[in-house]
Each structure stands twice: as structure tokens, then as C-alpha cells.
Design a protein around this motif. Sequence first.
Motif: not given
Length: 143
Positions: A78-96
Motif C-alpha cells: 500500500a502507498l501508506s498505512v492509511w491506505d492499508l487500513i482503508h483497504r484491508d482493515c476498515d471494519l476493525a479500525w471503525s470498531a476500535v
Amino acid sequence: PASVVTAGMISLGFATRFPELPPDSLEKVYPAEVRARCDKFERLHIVIGLASITSMLVVVLWAAVEVNQLTERPFEPALSVWDLIHRDCDLAWSAVNSHYMLGIMGFTAMLWLRAYVLLLSVRASNFLMSAASTGTAAALCLM
């Protein structure tokens, strides 16, 4: 941070007794409505404590699961950590993120409830009570 806050909430919510108004004396008599309000605040404190601790436990659970996923599973670059979170970890990030904020708001409400009763019990001035309430409300608004 969530586990540290959770430990504080457990001790604040359940390990220490909710403050009580002192018995009426010749110097100070608390109206029945004030005593009833403090009794309601004690019950509200328990409910808020349970909800806040549960939210923080959800944070710890989701964060632990997601850290395990990040270390055990391959991801496309991914281009950045933010891109990785949005692409692959969005549900977990939203829950946390959302449960952490709910837990912190509940923790602040618990602090306010305790402070209100404590200030009443030491016969604090209306100015001091207003200042404490306003400060707590401002902290909640900044969240």
C-alpha cells in the motif's frame, strides 16, 4: 491505552463505592429531591460503567485480533498505512475508533457523576459546581 483506561474504569466504577451525601445535621439539611437525584446518579453510574467497560473490552479485542491478522497474513503493498487500513482493515479500525470514543465519553460521564455528588457533600459553591460541570462538558465536546 484502552486497557489502561479500562483498568481505571473498573476501579472507579466498581472497586470504590459511589460517594454519598452525609447525613443531615443542624448545619446542613439536604432536600429529599437532592438525595433522590444522587440515588439516581448512583444507578446511572453503574449503567454507564458497564457500557464503558464493555466498549473498552471490545476495543482491546478488535485491536488484538487485527494485530494478529496484520502479522500472520500477507497484504498487497500500500502507498501508506492509511491506505492499508482503508483497504484491508476498515471494519476493525471503525470498531476500535468508535468504541474507544464511547468508552472515553462514558469514563468522563462517570467522573462527572462522582464529582457532582462529592461537591454537593462538601457544600461547594454554585460557582464551583458550575465550573466543574462546564469543564467536563467542554471536554466531552472536544472529543
